[in-house]
Design a protein around this motif. Structure first.
Motif, mmCIF file in Angstrom:
data_model
loop_
_atom_site.group_PDB
_atom_site.id
_atom_site.type_symbol
_atom_site.label_atom_id
_atom_site.label_comp_id
_atom_site.label_asym_id
_atom_site.label_seq_id
_atom_site.Cartn_x
_atom_site.Cartn_y
_atom_site.Cartn_z
ATOM 1 N N SER A 36 0.803 -1.208 0.000
ATOM 2 C CA SER A 36 0.000 0.000 0.000
ATOM 3 C C SER A 36 0.843 1.268 0.000
ATOM 4 O O SER A 36 0.321 2.345 0.156
ATOM 5 C CB SER A 36 -0.951 -0.010 1.197
ATOM 6 N N PRO A 43 -4.994 4.388 -13.292
ATOM 7 C CA PRO A 43 -5.320 4.827 -11.929
ATOM 8 C C PRO A 43 -4.137 5.552 -11.284
ATOM 9 O O PRO A 43 -3.028 5.032 -11.245
ATOM 10 C CB PRO A 43 -5.635 3.516 -11.198
ATOM 11 N N CYS A 44 -4.389 6.771 -10.807
ATOM 12 C CA CYS A 44 -3.316 7.551 -10.178
ATOM 13 C C CYS A 44 -3.900 8.538 -9.184
ATOM 14 O O CYS A 44 -5.110 8.739 -9.128
ATOM 15 C CB CYS A 44 -2.495 8.273 -11.229
ATOM 16 N N TYR A 45 -3.014 9.131 -8.417
ATOM 17 C CA TYR A 45 -3.371 10.140 -7.425
ATOM 18 C C TYR A 45 -2.430 11.311 -7.598
ATOM 19 O O TYR A 45 -1.257 11.132 -7.919
ATOM 20 C CB TYR A 45 -3.247 9.575 -6.001
ATOM 21 N N PHE A 66 -0.388 3.192 -7.009
ATOM 22 C CA PHE A 66 -0.299 2.022 -6.158
ATOM 23 C C PHE A 66 -0.123 0.796 -7.046
ATOM 24 O O PHE A 66 -0.865 0.610 -8.018
ATOM 25 C CB PHE A 66 -1.543 1.875 -5.281
ATOM 26 N N GLU A 75 -0.712 -2.408 -6.687
ATOM 27 C CA GLU A 75 -1.818 -3.358 -6.846
ATOM 28 C C GLU A 75 -2.893 -2.811 -7.777
ATOM 29 O O GLU A 75 -3.499 -3.557 -8.546
ATOM 30 C CB GLU A 75 -2.414 -3.772 -5.497
ATOM 31 N N GLU A 76 -3.132 -1.500 -7.763
ATOM 32 C CA GLU A 76 -4.100 -0.905 -8.687
ATOM 33 C C GLU A 76 -3.604 -0.968 -10.125
ATOM 34 O O GLU A 76 -4.393 -1.223 -11.045
ATOM 35 C CB GLU A 76 -4.378 0.542 -8.303
ATOM 36 N N GLU A 110 -3.970 -4.523 -11.359
ATOM 37 C CA GLU A 110 -5.383 -4.785 -11.654
ATOM 38 C C GLU A 110 -5.786 -4.115 -12.964
ATOM 39 O O GLU A 110 -6.497 -4.695 -13.778
ATOM 40 C CB GLU A 110 -6.253 -4.278 -10.507
ATOM 41 N N TRP A 111 -5.312 -2.888 -13.177
ATOM 42 C CA TRP A 111 -5.593 -2.152 -14.414
ATOM 43 C C TRP A 111 -5.049 -2.911 -15.617
ATOM 44 O O TRP A 111 -5.717 -3.030 -16.654
ATOM 45 C CB TRP A 111 -4.970 -0.761 -14.305
ATOM 46 N N LYS A 157 -7.179 -5.999 -16.453
ATOM 47 C CA LYS A 157 -8.472 -5.709 -17.093
ATOM 48 C C LYS A 157 -8.338 -5.596 -18.610
ATOM 49 O O LYS A 157 -9.314 -5.740 -19.322
ATOM 50 C CB LYS A 157 -9.066 -4.420 -16.532
#
Length: 113
Positions: free
Chosen positions: A41, A70-72, A81, A83-84, A87-88, A91
């Protein structure tokens, strides 16, 4: 306790010792799992993302602008992250011929009911 010392008389001691050792092993496993989940994390930067997904930094910035990855963002810095991202990536999996054929068969079977 030596394994060769186990007899009917000291069997309760041996079982108690095994129970203690199993409890210690469980605790060690739980601690490792907590450590691994905490480590995953931790946000990573653009350089690590570039290495992880095999894309150049400009490509990653373009994906961020298009809101496809996915980002921040905090201030002027981007965070991701792992793991995100994994996962992306998953998909975007392309189906094999066998998967497509099995879906067609399933669809036709359900349609004919």
């Amino acid at each position: 306790m030596d394994i060769n010392e186990i007899s009917f008389e000291n069997l309760p001691k041996a079982v108690a010792q095994l129970a203690i050792e199993i409890a210690e092993i469980k605790l060690m496993i739980q601690n490792v799992q907590v450590y691994e989940s905490k480590e995953k994390s931790v946000p990573i930067g653009i350089e690590e993302v570039s290495r992880l997904i095999g894309k150049a930094k400009p490509t990653i910035y373009a994906l961020v602008r298009q809101r496809k990855i996915p980002c921040y963002k905090y201030g002027k810095k981007l965070y991701f992250f792992e793991e995100e991202l994994l996962e992306w990536i998953s998909k975007g999996k392309k189906k094999t011929i066998q998967e497509i054929e099995s879906e067609v068969l399933k669809y036709n079977h359900n349609r004919n009911k």
